[in-house]
Design a protein around this motif. Structure first.
Motif, PDB file in Angstrom:
ATOM      1  N   ARG A   1      29.191  46.823  39.598  1.00  0.00           N
ATOM      2  CA  ARG A   1      29.946  46.846  40.861  1.00  0.00           C
ATOM      3  C   ARG A   1      31.044  47.906  40.846  1.00  0.00           C
ATOM      4  NH1 ARG A   1      30.395  40.386  41.013  1.00  0.00           N
ATOM      5  NH2 ARG A   1      31.079  40.878  38.926  1.00  0.00           N
ATOM      6  N   TRP A   2      31.581  48.211  39.665  1.00  0.00           N
ATOM      7  CA  TRP A   2      32.677  49.193  39.611  1.00  0.00           C
ATOM      8  C   TRP A   2      32.155  50.609  39.815  1.00  0.00           C
ATOM      9  CZ3 TRP A   2      34.798  45.351  40.825  1.00  0.00           C
ATOM     10  CH2 TRP A   2      35.101  44.269  40.046  1.00  0.00           C
ATOM     11  N   LEU A   3      30.870  50.812  39.614  1.00  0.00           N
ATOM     12  CA  LEU A   3      30.278  52.140  39.804  1.00  0.00           C
ATOM     13  C   LEU A   3      29.541  52.277  41.125  1.00  0.00           C
ATOM     14  CD1 LEU A   3      28.879  52.643  36.195  1.00  0.00           C
ATOM     15  CD2 LEU A   3      31.075  53.429  37.133  1.00  0.00           C
ATOM     16  N   ASP A   4      29.001  51.185  41.613  1.00  0.00           N
ATOM     17  CA  ASP A   4      28.191  51.218  42.827  1.00  0.00           C
ATOM     18  C   ASP A   4      28.836  50.353  43.916  1.00  0.00           C
ATOM     19  OD1 ASP A   4      26.293  51.068  44.830  1.00  0.00           O
ATOM     20  OD2 ASP A   4      24.633  50.563  43.491  1.00  0.00           O
ATOM     21  N   PRO A   5      29.523  50.983  44.866  1.00  0.00           N
ATOM     22  CA  PRO A   5      30.223  50.202  45.893  1.00  0.00           C
ATOM     23  C   PRO A   5      29.294  49.492  46.878  1.00  0.00           C
ATOM     24  CG  PRO A   5      30.394  52.534  46.377  1.00  0.00           C
ATOM     25  CD  PRO A   5      29.704  52.413  45.038  1.00  0.00           C
ATOM     26  N   THR A   6      27.987  49.726  46.785  1.00  0.00           N
ATOM     27  CA  THR A   6      27.068  48.995  47.658  1.00  0.00           C
ATOM     28  C   THR A   6      26.765  47.606  47.111  1.00  0.00           C
ATOM     29  OG1 THR A   6      25.043  49.842  46.607  1.00  0.00           O
ATOM     30  CG2 THR A   6      26.002  51.164  48.409  1.00  0.00           C
ATOM     31  N   LEU A   7      27.131  47.352  45.842  1.00  0.00           N
ATOM     32  CA  LEU A   7      26.977  46.025  45.250  1.00  0.00           C
ATOM     33  C   LEU A   7      28.225  45.222  45.594  1.00  0.00           C
ATOM     34  CD1 LEU A   7      25.656  47.070  41.727  1.00  0.00           C
ATOM     35  CD2 LEU A   7      24.315  46.272  43.679  1.00  0.00           C
ATOM     36  N   GLU A   8      28.057  44.143  46.320  1.00  0.00           N
ATOM     37  CA  GLU A   8      29.178  43.343  46.805  1.00  0.00           C
ATOM     38  C   GLU A   8      30.237  44.262  47.420  1.00  0.00           C
ATOM     39  OE1 GLU A   8      30.327  39.749  44.963  1.00  0.00           O
ATOM     40  OE2 GLU A   8      28.898  40.025  43.335  1.00  0.00           O
ATOM     41  N   PRO A   9      29.869  44.951  48.492  1.00  0.00           N
ATOM     42  CA  PRO A   9      30.750  45.981  49.063  1.00  0.00           C
ATOM     43  C   PRO A   9      32.078  45.440  49.590  1.00  0.00           C
ATOM     44  CG  PRO A   9      28.893  45.545  50.516  1.00  0.00           C
ATOM     45  CD  PRO A   9      28.653  44.763  49.261  1.00  0.00           C
ATOM     46  N   ASN A  10      33.091  46.261  49.399  1.00  0.00           N
ATOM     47  CA  ASN A  10      34.393  46.075  50.024  1.00  0.00           C
ATOM     48  C   ASN A  10      35.011  47.470  50.154  1.00  0.00           C
ATOM     49  OD1 ASN A  10      35.447  46.712  47.491  1.00  0.00           O
ATOM     50  ND2 ASN A  10      36.424  44.740  47.165  1.00  0.00           N
TER      51      ASN A  10
ATOM     52  N   ASN B   1      39.420  45.740  43.202  1.00  0.00           N
ATOM     53  CA  ASN B   1      38.545  46.372  42.222  1.00  0.00           C
ATOM     54  C   ASN B   1      38.523  45.550  40.933  1.00  0.00           C
ATOM     55  OD1 ASN B   1      41.182  46.984  41.623  1.00  0.00           O
ATOM     56  ND2 ASN B   1      40.893  49.180  41.456  1.00  0.00           N
ATOM     57  N   ALA B   2      38.640  44.221  41.110  1.00  0.00           N
ATOM     58  CA  ALA B   2      38.536  43.304  39.982  1.00  0.00           C
ATOM     59  C   ALA B   2      37.752  42.048  40.353  1.00  0.00           C
ATOM     60  CB  ALA B   2      39.925  42.911  39.479  1.00  0.00           C
ATOM     61  N   VAL B   3      38.051  41.479  41.511  1.00  0.00           N
ATOM     62  CA  VAL B   3      37.430  40.218  41.903  1.00  0.00           C
ATOM     63  C   VAL B   3      36.573  40.436  43.149  1.00  0.00           C
ATOM     64  CG1 VAL B   3      37.848  37.843  42.626  1.00  0.00           C
ATOM     65  CG2 VAL B   3      39.375  38.927  40.974  1.00  0.00           C
ATOM     66  N   PRO B   4      35.284  40.256  43.035  1.00  0.00           N
ATOM     67  CA  PRO B   4      34.413  40.407  44.210  1.00  0.00           C
ATOM     68  C   PRO B   4      34.705  39.337  45.259  1.00  0.00           C
ATOM     69  CG  PRO B   4      33.138  40.349  42.170  1.00  0.00           C
ATOM     70  CD  PRO B   4      34.532  39.965  41.822  1.00  0.00           C
ATOM     71  N   THR B   5      34.497  39.667  46.499  1.00  0.00           N
ATOM     72  CA  THR B   5      34.727  38.739  47.607  1.00  0.00           C
ATOM     73  C   THR B   5      33.922  37.456  47.434  1.00  0.00           C
ATOM     74  OG1 THR B   5      35.143  40.617  49.042  1.00  0.00           O
ATOM     75  CG2 THR B   5      34.689  38.535  50.121  1.00  0.00           C
ATOM     76  N   THR B   6      32.753  37.565  46.821  1.00  0.00           N
ATOM     77  CA  THR B   6      31.928  36.361  46.644  1.00  0.00           C
ATOM     78  C   THR B   6      32.627  35.317  45.778  1.00  0.00           C
ATOM     79  OG1 THR B   6      30.758  37.416  44.815  1.00  0.00           O
ATOM     80  CG2 THR B   6      29.730  37.530  46.998  1.00  0.00           C
ATOM     81  N   HIS B   7      33.530  35.746  44.891  1.00  0.00           N
ATOM     82  CA  HIS B   7      34.268  34.771  44.081  1.00  0.00           C
ATOM     83  C   HIS B   7      35.207  33.955  44.959  1.00  0.00           C
ATOM     84  CE1 HIS B   7      33.684  36.822  39.896  1.00  0.00           C
ATOM     85  NE2 HIS B   7      32.594  36.825  40.620  1.00  0.00           N
ATOM     86  N   ALA B   8      35.892  34.631  45.894  1.00  0.00           N
ATOM     87  CA  ALA B   8      36.767  33.919  46.827  1.00  0.00           C
ATOM     88  C   ALA B   8      35.948  32.995  47.722  1.00  0.00           C
ATOM     89  CB  ALA B   8      37.577  34.909  47.653  1.00  0.00           C
ATOM     90  N   ASP B   9      34.771  33.452  48.140  1.00  0.00           N
ATOM     91  CA  ASP B   9      33.884  32.608  48.945  1.00  0.00           C
ATOM     92  C   ASP B   9      33.533  31.332  48.176  1.00  0.00           C
ATOM     93  OD1 ASP B   9      33.870  34.682  50.827  1.00  0.00           O
ATOM     94  OD2 ASP B   9      31.899  35.424  50.211  1.00  0.00           O
TER      95      ASP B   9
END
Length: 161
Positions: free
Chosen positions: A30-39, A103-111
């Motif tokens: 995710r840190w290299l590819d912003p299309t993975l769990e985009p924000n 750039n540490a916690v993906p939105t899906t974690h908050a979901d």
């Protein structure tokens, strides 16, 4: 790891929690590819630096650990720090704040947190904010105001005025 914790040390000591080094803790695509769990995050960055550099430096997240601390904090099967396991037991009101350029916690974690808690959940999103609100004093002020307002609206914090 649990088996190693149960073993006696070289002089018969018990309860040893041997230290070890962990490499590649920022090896997350995710840190290299912003299309993975985009924000709104910038590709090729993480909350503690450039992932390829951090993966090979002493400052990475969880770089040094011990058997007991790894099981307690990072083990999927053993940790007690798991919203999936224990979120349903949280019945008090909760505030979940997300950062748009986190750039540490993906939105899906908050979901996951929001959907697992049993009590009233309020959610606030800080557009453009990074994980630690580093060099973002306006975002920091918004976050602080959000938390204080949320607490005051529930009678959990007296007004500072």
């Amino acid at each position: 790891m649990k088996e190693r914790l149960a073993e006696a040390g070289p002089n018969g000591e018990t309860g040893l929690s041997l230290p070890f080094v962990v490499y590649g803790t920022m090896a997350d695509p995710r840190w290299l590819d912003p299309t993975l769990e985009p924000n709104e995050r910038q590709a090729g960055t993480s909350f503690i630096g450039i992932p390829s550099q951090v993966n090979n430096s002493p400052i990475a997240l969880a770089r040094f650990s011990s058997l007991r601390s790894w099981l307690s904090q990072w083990s999927i099967d053993e940790t007690n720090a798991s919203t999936v396991k224990f979120g349903s037991q949280v019945t008090v009101p909760a505030l979940v704040v997300t950062a748009g350029a986190d750039n540490a916690v993906p939105t899906t974690h908050a979901d996951l947190i929001e959907n697992t808690l049993s009590g009233e959940v309020s959610r606030h999103h800080l557009v453009g904010a990074n994980h630690y609100l580093r060099n973002q004093p306006e975002q920091l002020a918004k976050a602080a105001t959000t938390v204080l307002d949320w607490l005051q609206n529930r009678g959990l914090h007296a007004s500072c005025n």
